[in-house]
Scaffold this motif. Structure first.
Motif, PDB file in Angstrom:
ATOM      1  N   GLY A 146      40.074  11.083  -2.489  1.00 12.76           N
ATOM      2  CA  GLY A 146      40.376   9.689  -2.777  1.00 12.76           C
ATOM      3  C   GLY A 146      39.311   8.709  -2.351  1.00 12.76           C
ATOM      4  N   TYR A 147      38.087   9.198  -2.096  1.00 14.52           N
ATOM      5  CA  TYR A 147      36.986   8.293  -1.763  1.00 14.52           C
ATOM      6  C   TYR A 147      36.264   7.936  -3.056  1.00 14.52           C
ATOM      7  CZ  TYR A 147      37.892   9.634   3.032  1.00 14.52           C
ATOM      8  OH  TYR A 147      38.506   9.846   4.241  1.00 14.52           O
ATOM      9  N   PRO A 148      36.161   6.661  -3.392  1.00 16.35           N
ATOM     10  CA  PRO A 148      35.666   6.274  -4.711  1.00 16.35           C
ATOM     11  C   PRO A 148      34.170   6.488  -4.918  1.00 16.35           C
ATOM     12  CG  PRO A 148      35.958   4.334  -3.344  1.00 16.35           C
ATOM     13  CD  PRO A 148      36.537   5.495  -2.569  1.00 16.35           C
ATOM     14  N   HIS A 149      33.826   6.641  -6.181  1.00 18.05           N
ATOM     15  CA  HIS A 149      32.437   6.621  -6.631  1.00 18.05           C
ATOM     16  C   HIS A 149      31.911   5.212  -6.380  1.00 18.05           C
ATOM     17  CE1 HIS A 149      29.353   7.798  -9.879  1.00 18.05           C
ATOM     18  NE2 HIS A 149      29.031   6.586  -9.481  1.00 18.05           N
ATOM     19  N   LEU A 150      30.821   5.083  -5.656  1.00 22.22           N
ATOM     20  CA  LEU A 150      30.255   3.770  -5.343  1.00 22.22           C
ATOM     21  C   LEU A 150      28.974   3.475  -6.112  1.00 22.22           C
ATOM     22  CD1 LEU A 150      30.600   3.444  -1.452  1.00 22.22           C
ATOM     23  CD2 LEU A 150      32.117   2.538  -3.223  1.00 22.22           C
ATOM     24  N   GLY A 151      28.194   4.500  -6.411  1.00 26.52           N
ATOM     25  CA  GLY A 151      26.888   4.282  -7.020  1.00 26.52           C
ATOM     26  C   GLY A 151      26.960   3.502  -8.312  1.00 26.52           C
ATOM     27  N   GLY A 152      26.300   2.346  -8.356  1.00 26.27           N
ATOM     28  CA  GLY A 152      26.279   1.513  -9.542  1.00 26.27           C
ATOM     29  C   GLY A 152      27.250   0.349  -9.501  1.00 26.27           C
ATOM     30  N   GLN A 153      28.131   0.317  -8.500  1.00 25.95           N
ATOM     31  CA  GLN A 153      29.123  -0.747  -8.411  1.00 25.95           C
ATOM     32  C   GLN A 153      28.434  -2.100  -8.205  1.00 25.95           C
ATOM     33  OE1 GLN A 153      31.931  -2.312  -9.244  1.00 25.95           O
ATOM     34  NE2 GLN A 153      33.059  -0.508  -8.471  1.00 25.95           N
ATOM     35  N   ASN A 154      29.040  -3.169  -8.706  1.00 28.69           N
ATOM     36  CA  ASN A 154      28.486  -4.509  -8.528  1.00 28.69           C
ATOM     37  C   ASN A 154      28.330  -4.846  -7.049  1.00 28.69           C
ATOM     38  OD1 ASN A 154      28.373  -5.124 -11.275  1.00 28.69           O
ATOM     39  ND2 ASN A 154      30.455  -5.939 -11.307  1.00 28.69           N
ATOM     40  N   ALA A 155      27.147  -5.306  -6.660  1.00 31.10           N
ATOM     41  CA  ALA A 155      26.888  -5.636  -5.261  1.00 31.10           C
ATOM     42  C   ALA A 155      27.825  -6.725  -4.767  1.00 31.10           C
ATOM     43  CB  ALA A 155      25.432  -6.070  -5.088  1.00 31.10           C
ATOM     44  N   GLU A 156      28.082  -7.722  -5.599  1.00 34.35           N
ATOM     45  CA  GLU A 156      28.949  -8.825  -5.184  1.00 34.35           C
ATOM     46  C   GLU A 156      30.360  -8.331  -4.869  1.00 34.35           C
ATOM     47  OE1 GLU A 156      30.471 -13.149  -6.878  1.00 34.35           O
ATOM     48  OE2 GLU A 156      28.536 -12.340  -7.546  1.00 34.35           O
ATOM     49  N   TYR A 157      30.834  -7.384  -5.660  1.00 34.09           N
ATOM     50  CA  TYR A 157      32.168  -6.832  -5.401  1.00 34.09           C
ATOM     51  C   TYR A 157      32.179  -6.000  -4.114  1.00 34.09           C
ATOM     52  CZ  TYR A 157      36.368  -4.080  -5.578  1.00 34.09           C
ATOM     53  OH  TYR A 157      37.552  -3.477  -5.235  1.00 34.09           O
ATOM     54  N   VAL A 158      31.115  -5.224  -3.880  1.00 32.31           N
ATOM     55  CA  VAL A 158      31.034  -4.423  -2.653  1.00 32.31           C
ATOM     56  C   VAL A 158      31.022  -5.341  -1.431  1.00 32.31           C
ATOM     57  CG1 VAL A 158      29.666  -2.759  -1.335  1.00 32.31           C
ATOM     58  CG2 VAL A 158      29.877  -2.505  -3.815  1.00 32.31           C
ATOM     59  N   ILE A 159      30.266  -6.431  -1.498  1.00 32.00           N
ATOM     60  CA  ILE A 159      30.234  -7.411  -0.401  1.00 32.00           C
ATOM     61  C   ILE A 159      31.632  -7.967  -0.154  1.00 32.00           C
ATOM     62  CG2 ILE A 159      29.406  -9.716   0.259  1.00 32.00           C
ATOM     63  CD1 ILE A 159      26.779  -9.003  -1.242  1.00 32.00           C
ATOM     64  N   LYS A 160      32.288  -8.377  -1.227  1.00 31.82           N
ATOM     65  CA  LYS A 160      33.642  -8.925  -1.136  1.00 31.82           C
ATOM     66  C   LYS A 160      34.596  -7.918  -0.492  1.00 31.82           C
ATOM     67  CE  LYS A 160      37.337 -10.387  -4.301  1.00 31.82           C
ATOM     68  NZ  LYS A 160      37.656 -10.599  -5.741  1.00 31.82           N
ATOM     69  N   SER A 161      34.501  -6.655  -0.885  1.00 28.30           N
ATOM     70  CA  SER A 161      35.394  -5.623  -0.363  1.00 28.30           C
ATOM     71  C   SER A 161      35.135  -5.330   1.108  1.00 28.30           C
ATOM     72  CB  SER A 161      35.241  -4.334  -1.181  1.00 28.30           C
ATOM     73  OG  SER A 161      35.710  -4.520  -2.485  1.00 28.30           O
ATOM     74  N   LEU A 162      33.861  -5.195   1.473  1.00 27.14           N
ATOM     75  CA  LEU A 162      33.536  -4.903   2.867  1.00 27.14           C
ATOM     76  C   LEU A 162      33.976  -6.034   3.793  1.00 27.14           C
ATOM     77  CD1 LEU A 162      30.026  -3.204   2.502  1.00 27.14           C
ATOM     78  CD2 LEU A 162      32.158  -2.125   3.244  1.00 27.14           C
ATOM     79  N   LYS A 163      33.818  -7.266   3.343  1.00 25.82           N
ATOM     80  CA  LYS A 163      34.261  -8.396   4.163  1.00 25.82           C
ATOM     81  C   LYS A 163      35.786  -8.436   4.255  1.00 25.82           C
ATOM     82  CE  LYS A 163      30.189 -11.334   3.686  1.00 25.82           C
ATOM     83  NZ  LYS A 163      29.625 -12.627   3.212  1.00 25.82           N
ATOM     84  N   ALA A 164      36.470  -8.036   3.181  1.00 24.29           N
ATOM     85  CA  ALA A 164      37.939  -7.981   3.210  1.00 24.29           C
ATOM     86  C   ALA A 164      38.411  -6.900   4.180  1.00 24.29           C
ATOM     87  CB  ALA A 164      38.484  -7.726   1.811  1.00 24.29           C
TER      88      ALA A 164
END
Length: 202
Positions: A146-164
């Motif tokens: 259940g660990y998601p594929h991250l490669g290629g994901q939008n940087a802005e979304y990754v930032i938003k998620s990590l801060k959340a």
């Protein structure tokens, strides 16, 4: 920390045996409503703050869809959109999006090396584990766990998620506590660097 990771992986592995894989064709029939924000096949979101859904991993996707539907992961933009979908509908939807390949974004050279170092090696000084340990050195994730594929994901979304995660706003999914612990040790600069690296990873 290692015991926590092992326990979550074992629990997710056992939960995988409780249900079968979804039907992508059935999922496609319900996917039209998603395209307005996440783009065709979930591969081209209309805003960088929205995630690419393509190829994220069926187990991860169905966990998140259920959490959103059941109010465990509040997302204002998705309020009510999944209310009429059954567990089987969500499994099929997850299977549909998972069959599509995630397109890779263009990473910036500005903080690429810092991001690569964090992703592959973590930060021993602050106790940050390497992202690659769970999400694969190439960002392909770990589907059964259940660990998601991250490669290629939008940087802005990754930032938003990590801060959340860091702020405790995302803590409903089985693996969330691992991410809450890791993100709590990351600075804004580190989050931006690793998100940038992830966006171009393949």
């Amino acid at each position: 920390m290692k015991k926590l990771i092992a326990g979550v992986v074992l629990g997710l592995g056992l939960s995988m045996t409780a249900h079968g894989a979804g039907d992508p064709e059935a999922g496609e029939a319900n996917a039209g409503v998603c395209a307005g924000c996440h783009g065709q096949n979930g591969a081209a979101p209309v805003m960088a703050a929205y995630p690419k859904l393509a190829g994220l991993g069926e187990t991860y996707l169905v966990q998140q869809l259920r959490a959103i539907r059941d109010g465990e992961r509040p997302i204002p933009e998705m309020t009510g959109m999944l209310d009429d979908m059954s567990d089987e509908d969500l499994q099929d939807l997850a299977a549909y999006f998972d069959q599509t390949e995630m397109p890779v974004s263009q990473a910036s050279e500005e903080n690429l090396e810092q991001g690569r170092s964090l992703y592959k090696g973590g930060n021993l000084a602050s106790g940050v584990a390497a992202c690659a340990a769970c999400h694969n050195p190439e960002g392909k994730g770990n589907g059964p766990a259940g660990y998601p594929h991250l490669g290629g994901q939008n940087a802005e979304y990754v930032i938003k998620s990590l801060k959340a995660y860091r702020d405790g706003e995302r803590n409903g999914a089985p693996q969330s506590q691992i991410m809450v612990d890791i993100a709590s040790r990351l600075t804004d600069t580190e989050i931006e660097a690793v998100a940038n690296y992830i966006s171009g990873l393949n």
